[in-house]
Design an enzyme around this catalytic site. Structure first.
Site, PDB file in Angstrom:
ATOM      1  N   CYS A 121       0.834  -1.205   0.000  1.00 23.52           N
ATOM      2  CA  CYS A 121       0.000   0.000   0.000  1.00 23.52           C
ATOM      3  C   CYS A 121       0.871   1.258   0.000  1.00 23.52           C
ATOM      4  O   CYS A 121       1.728   1.442   0.874  1.00 23.52           O
ATOM      5  CB  CYS A 121      -0.933   0.005   1.208  1.00 23.52           C
ATOM      6  SG  CYS A 121      -2.019   1.441   1.187  1.00 23.52           S
ATOM      7  N   LYS A 160       1.750  -9.579  -0.646  1.00 28.05           N
ATOM      8  CA  LYS A 160       1.604  -8.764  -1.861  1.00 28.05           C
ATOM      9  C   LYS A 160       2.457  -7.513  -1.692  1.00 28.05           C
ATOM     10  O   LYS A 160       2.376  -6.841  -0.657  1.00 28.05           O
ATOM     11  CB  LYS A 160       0.142  -8.396  -2.090  1.00 28.05           C
ATOM     12  CG  LYS A 160      -0.103  -7.607  -3.362  1.00 28.05           C
ATOM     13  CD  LYS A 160      -1.573  -7.670  -3.758  1.00 28.05           C
ATOM     14  CE  LYS A 160      -1.879  -6.860  -4.998  1.00 28.05           C
ATOM     15  NZ  LYS A 160      -1.859  -5.419  -4.776  1.00 28.05           N
ATOM     16  N   GLY A 222      -0.878  -5.968 -12.163  1.00 29.07           N
ATOM     17  CA  GLY A 222      -0.621  -4.663 -12.775  1.00 29.07           C
ATOM     18  C   GLY A 222      -0.859  -4.648 -14.273  1.00 29.07           C
ATOM     19  O   GLY A 222      -0.196  -5.359 -15.028  1.00 29.07           O
ATOM     20  N   ASP A 223      -1.867  -3.867 -14.664  1.00 29.18           N
ATOM     21  CA  ASP A 223      -2.139  -3.598 -16.077  1.00 29.18           C
ATOM     22  C   ASP A 223      -2.570  -4.828 -16.874  1.00 29.18           C
ATOM     23  O   ASP A 223      -2.379  -4.877 -18.090  1.00 29.18           O
ATOM     24  CB  ASP A 223      -0.923  -2.947 -16.755  1.00 29.18           C
ATOM     25  CG  ASP A 223      -0.477  -1.662 -16.056  1.00 29.18           C
ATOM     26  OD1 ASP A 223      -1.280  -1.103 -15.273  1.00 29.18           O
ATOM     27  OD2 ASP A 223       0.658  -1.229 -16.284  1.00 29.18           O
ATOM     28  N   GLY A 245      -7.280  -6.156 -11.393  1.00 29.86           N
ATOM     29  CA  GLY A 245      -7.899  -5.208 -10.474  1.00 29.86           C
ATOM     30  C   GLY A 245      -8.820  -4.245 -11.189  1.00 29.86           C
ATOM     31  O   GLY A 245      -9.999  -4.544 -11.414  1.00 29.86           O
ATOM     32  N   ARG A 246      -8.282  -3.109 -11.588  1.00 29.90           N
ATOM     33  CA  ARG A 246      -9.133  -2.039 -12.121  1.00 29.90           C
ATOM     34  C   ARG A 246      -9.981  -2.460 -13.307  1.00 29.90           C
ATOM     35  O   ARG A 246     -11.107  -1.994 -13.462  1.00 29.90           O
ATOM     36  CB  ARG A 246      -8.264  -0.823 -12.466  1.00 29.90           C
ATOM     37  CG  ARG A 246      -7.743  -0.111 -11.218  1.00 29.90           C
ATOM     38  CD  ARG A 246      -6.630   0.849 -11.545  1.00 29.90           C
ATOM     39  NE  ARG A 246      -5.466   0.153 -12.061  1.00 29.90           N
ATOM     40  CZ  ARG A 246      -4.405   0.733 -12.594  1.00 29.90           C
ATOM     41  NH1 ARG A 246      -4.375   2.053 -12.700  1.00 29.90           N
ATOM     42  NH2 ARG A 246      -3.378   0.022 -13.019  1.00 29.90           N
TER      43      ARG A 246
END
Ligand SMILES: Cc1cc2nc3c(=O)[nH]c(=O)nc-3n(C[C@H](O)[C@H](O)[C@H](O)COP(=O)(O)O)c2cc1C
Length: 366
Positions: A121, A160, A222-223, A245-246
């Site tokens: 984080c 993570k 990531g991505d 994720g996103r």
């Protein structure tokens, strides 16, 4: 990347099977697709939806070990585990080994299959307490945390992390193997620096280097936004799985595209039906009042991507109650009602039995 290397990647990508089973310790994970932990997003409704759309492993958002220690009611609400979520990781963050160990025991008692530790984080509120990505700069403490947590629970412990605090940092490559030695059974790497937040891009060449250095499964985060990207990252890094994720926010169809090569865009009816189900589930989980605020960002995520005109979302955000939002959605896509009913009927009841074993009631959060 030169043309020859590109061709090699493509040919290796073709052989990648996303539906292969893999394991973290004794925990079997049915696909190589993991749903990312996201604060303010990864509620149970999001995780159950992720499972339905092909994620082999889902994860809670990061939960404060101090909140668990103080039996904060809202924090304990994050420890709800539904029977259809397994395998599920619950992620904890903090900086004190013994407090983290105690939190891990609660997480295990709540029914999690894995305890995940957050060393990634980048948010100041977290790093200034010595937690999250800050621990990448204090590997001794990070190892003590992993050691204490691994000794406290029988389930496997995963970590993570980011690449490091500063841009260009490669500290994850030194810390990763030490964390494994301390007891981590898996590592997830989001190869951006904490300073980068979400800018730039995830440098998965670093993920490949980490895979070379440890003998536990590595998850690449990531991505990852498409099947082509997922396969290329798996092929070029040797990672056990990719994490999304996103791309999955308000868009479970991205998971379906990745896992099943099904590029079909959802119809408006499908979008509305999934959103209605998500809303119902979230209200059950958070209570009407908290859910009303929580859901607002999801309206844009579901209805954007050219699926509905932009003013429609604005209109929904202004409505006072969830019932009004539901009504308005059904007016825009009346045929979604049948689909929604079918989805709701197919959804198994949440298995609350596990919660009975919790030391105190955690139903208070609504
Ligand atoms: C809104 C949001 C909240 C996040 N919260 C967490 C979290 O609680 N724990 C964590 O380990 N990572 C968290 N992340 C990072 C994601 O798990 C993931 O590593 C990152 O978004 C990169 O993956 P992506 O490009 O697929 O989104 C969060 C990311 C976002 C966008």
């Amino acid at each position: 990347m030169d043309v020859k290397a590109d061709a090699a990647t493509i040919s290796r990508s073709v052989q990648v099977n996303l539906r292969e089973t893999w394991s973290i310790g004794p925990v079997e994970i049915p696909t190589r697709l993991v749903l990312a932990p996201m604060a303010g997003v990864s509620v149970q409704a999001f995780r159950r939806q992720g499972r339905r759309f092909g994620a082999g492993l889902v994860c809670s958002e990061m939960v404060s070990c101090a909140g668990i220690e103080h039996r904060n009611e809202r924090t304990l609400g994050y420890l709800r585990v539904g029977g259809d979520e397994h395998p599920l990781a619950i992620q904890i963050f903090g900086s004190e080994p013994q407090v983290m160990a105690e939190a891990a025991r609660m997480v295990e008692a709540a029914g999690a299959d894995l305890v995940d530790i957050n060393f990634g984080c980048p948010v100041r509120k977290v790093t200034r307490t010595g937690a999250g990505a800050r621990l990448l700069e204090d590997p001794e403490r990070a190892c003590r945390i992993v050691g204490a947590v691994a000794s406290a629970v029988d389930v496997p412990v995963s970590v993570k992390m980011r690449r490091g605090l500063e841009d260009g940092s490669r500290v994850c490559l030194d810390v990763g193997p030490r964390l494994v030695e301390a007891g981590a059974a898996s590592l997830t790497l989001h190869p951006r620096s904490a300073r980068q937040m979400y800018t730039g891009h995830a440098e998965h060449a670093l993920t490949a280097e980490l895979v070379e250095r440890v003998d536990v499964p590595v998850v690449a985060s990531g991505d990852i936004t498409s099947r082509a990207k997922a396969k290329a990252v798996l092929a070029t890094t040797g990672a056990a799985a990719v994490m999304v994720g996103r791309a999955a926010q308000g868009n479970p169809w991205a998971l379906r595209e990745i896992i099943d090569a099904d590029p079909a865009e959802p119809t408006r009816e499908e979008v509305v039906a999934e959103l209605l189900l998500f809303m119902r589930e979230t209200v059950r989980e958070l209570g009407e009042r908290r859910a009303a605020g929580f859901l607002k960002k999801f309206y844009g995520w579901y209805l954007g991507r050219g699926r509905f005109p932009r003013p429609f979302k604005q209109e929904l955000v202004q409505l006072a109650t969830i019932a009004e939002v539901e009504q308005r959605l059904l007016t825009a896509a009346p045929a979604a009602a049948d689909l929604f009913e079918r989805l709701e009927a197919e959804l198994p009841d949440v298995d609350d039995v596990l919660l009975d074993s919790m030391p105190i009631s955690i139903y208070g959060g609504g």
